[in-house]
Design a protein around this motif. Sequence first.
Motif, short mmCIF file in Angstrom:
data_model
loop_
_atom_site.label_atom_id
_atom_site.label_comp_id
_atom_site.label_asym_id
_atom_site.label_seq_id
_atom_site.Cartn_x
_atom_site.Cartn_y
_atom_site.Cartn_z
N GLY A 89 0.69 -1.38 -0.12
CA GLY A 89 -0.04 0.02 -0.14
C GLY A 89 0.86 1.25 0.04
N LEU A 90 2.03 1.32 0.32
CA LEU A 90 2.91 2.36 0.57
C LEU A 90 3.05 2.85 -0.81
N VAL A 91 3.34 1.81 -1.90
CA VAL A 91 3.42 2.38 -3.38
C VAL A 91 2.10 3.01 -3.70
N THR A 92 1.17 2.44 -3.33
CA THR A 92 -0.39 3.21 -3.89
C THR A 92 -0.28 4.50 -3.52
N ARG A 93 0.02 4.56 -2.08
CA ARG A 93 -0.19 5.97 -1.40
C ARG A 93 0.85 6.95 -1.95
N ALA A 94 2.12 6.50 -2.19
CA ALA A 94 3.33 7.57 -2.84
C ALA A 94 2.86 7.98 -4.33
N LEU A 95 2.44 7.14 -4.92
CA LEU A 95 1.85 7.29 -6.36
C LEU A 95 0.70 8.46 -6.48
N VAL A 96 -0.16 7.94 -5.65
CA VAL A 96 -1.52 8.99 -5.58
C VAL A 96 -1.26 10.49 -4.99
N ALA A 97 0.02 10.42 -4.13
CA ALA A 97 0.16 11.59 -3.54
C ALA A 97 1.41 12.48 -4.48
N GLY A 98 1.63 11.93 -5.74
CA GLY A 98 2.73 12.66 -6.77
C GLY A 98 1.94 13.35 -7.65
N ALA A 99 1.97 12.93 -8.97
CA ALA A 99 1.63 13.82 -10.10
C ALA A 99 -0.08 13.58 -10.28
N SER A 100 -0.72 14.23 -11.19
CA SER A 100 -1.94 14.21 -11.55
C SER A 100 -2.46 13.09 -12.11
N GLY A 101 -3.59 12.97 -12.32
CA GLY A 101 -4.13 11.67 -13.11
C GLY A 101 -3.71 11.37 -14.35
N GLN A 102 -3.74 12.73 -14.96
CA GLN A 102 -3.38 12.62 -16.58
C GLN A 102 -1.64 12.07 -16.52
N LEU A 103 -0.88 12.73 -15.70
CA LEU A 103 0.22 12.12 -15.69
C LEU A 103 0.70 10.84 -15.22
N ARG A 104 -0.05 10.35 -14.31
CA ARG A 104 -0.03 8.79 -14.04
C ARG A 104 -0.55 7.95 -14.97
N ASN A 105 -1.30 8.48 -16.02
CA ASN A 105 -1.69 7.41 -16.73
C ASN A 105 -0.58 7.21 -17.98
N ARG A 106 0.13 8.15 -18.03
CA ARG A 106 1.53 8.03 -18.93
C ARG A 106 2.71 7.71 -18.50
N ALA A 107 3.03 8.12 -17.12
CA ALA A 107 4.29 7.80 -16.53
C ALA A 107 4.51 6.34 -16.33
N THR A 108 5.75 5.76 -16.46
CA THR A 108 6.03 4.68 -16.03
C THR A 108 6.90 4.43 -14.98
N THR A 109 6.91 3.08 -14.49
CA THR A 109 7.59 2.72 -13.37
C THR A 109 9.10 3.23 -13.45
N ALA A 110 9.67 2.76 -14.44
CA ALA A 110 11.22 3.05 -14.73
C ALA A 110 11.18 4.58 -14.94
N GLY A 111 10.51 5.31 -15.75
CA GLY A 111 10.54 6.77 -15.86
C GLY A 111 10.45 7.26 -14.58
N ASN A 112 9.61 7.04 -13.67
CA ASN A 112 9.43 7.46 -12.34
C ASN A 112 10.72 7.54 -11.54
N LEU A 113 11.49 6.25 -11.58
CA LEU A 113 12.68 6.43 -11.15
C LEU A 113 13.83 7.39 -11.55
N LEU A 114 13.67 7.46 -12.75
CA LEU A 114 14.82 8.18 -13.54
C LEU A 114 14.51 9.70 -13.80
N GLN A 115 13.27 10.05 -13.40
CA GLN A 115 13.19 11.67 -13.43
C GLN A 115 14.22 12.43 -12.90
N ARG A 116 14.28 13.47 -13.40
CA ARG A 116 15.41 14.37 -13.09
C ARG A 116 14.99 15.69 -12.18
N THR A 117 15.61 15.86 -11.48
CA THR A 117 15.58 17.26 -10.49
C THR A 117 14.37 18.29 -10.67
N ARG A 118 13.86 18.63 -9.84
CA ARG A 118 13.05 20.07 -10.21
C ARG A 118 13.52 21.25 -9.72
#
Length: 316
Positions: A89-118
């Motif tokens: 459940g920790l994974v679900t909670r972290a993902l839902v706390a992150g980006a918008s639904g539109q972004l979650r629909n496109r973003a991938t597991t590997a890409g999430n780990l590889l995203q660059r700093t803001r």
Amino acid sequence: MRAFTYERATSVEAAAKAAASNPDAKFIAGGTNLLDLMKLDIETPTHLIDVNGLGLDEIKATSDGGLRIGALVRNTDLATHDTVRRDYGLVTRALVAGASGQLRNRATTAGNLLQRTRCPYFYDTNQPCNKRQPGSGCSAIGGFSRQHAVIGVSDACIATHPSDMAIAMRALDAVVETVKADGTQRSIPLADFHTLPGETPHIETVLNRDEVITAVLLPPPVGGKQIYRKVRDRASYAFALVSVGAVLQRDGTGRVAVGGVAHKPWRVAEADAALPNGARQAAGALLADAQPTEQNRFKIQLVERTLGAVLAEARG
């Protein structure tokens, strides 16, 4: 955006070989981070390798009771998967706390780990940034640093890693599986996957250029209460000032990983051991070597308070 060539990889090995033959190539899946960086002239690949058709989009149980998450599983599908919701459940909670639904629909597991700093200086091409242009300097040091790292920093960079999912994965002892162009496979504990800035902040992971992430492996579930708490400047769709992901057992033992404070998901064995003694000791162990700026010194107390709220929630 600069001109680039494009190919659609037909296999993992073909994708890795294409990357090996072109030092300016980049893999693209959801593109939620890469395309933005290309538009801003921060990432300038001359060739894109589309990996979407490689069949890496399944979530399967492993023989030991764990879970194998394909690199191309979309964040929405991962967050809503029945087994993930029940056992991780920790994974679900972290993902839902992150980006918008539109972004979650496109973003991938590997890409999430590889995203660059803001870091805003990384995104401003008029400002020196060692992560964007090695050796140019770090504008955040001596600049506006409220959102920056307080631990694991160097004289070259004080940026933070932006992923929420990575914090949850770190608390759960995830392992990243990869394949290289020569067919060699690696299993990299997430603890070792991201690097600290040191003198080379532009190198953010231990991946080789020709290495393709194929899956993220979660070990068998550990049970307990899984909590993700994120403190941010606005109620939604903002990156963390501080986030805490914890797995806590009835006897008070557990694991804790922290986001918003370092160049990578931050977890310290001594902090895990100190959890039964309360938030102050655990937070002290987490940030024992902190080097905050005057503007982000508040994060040290914020970590303790957020962890305290997590422990209180776990006690019910």
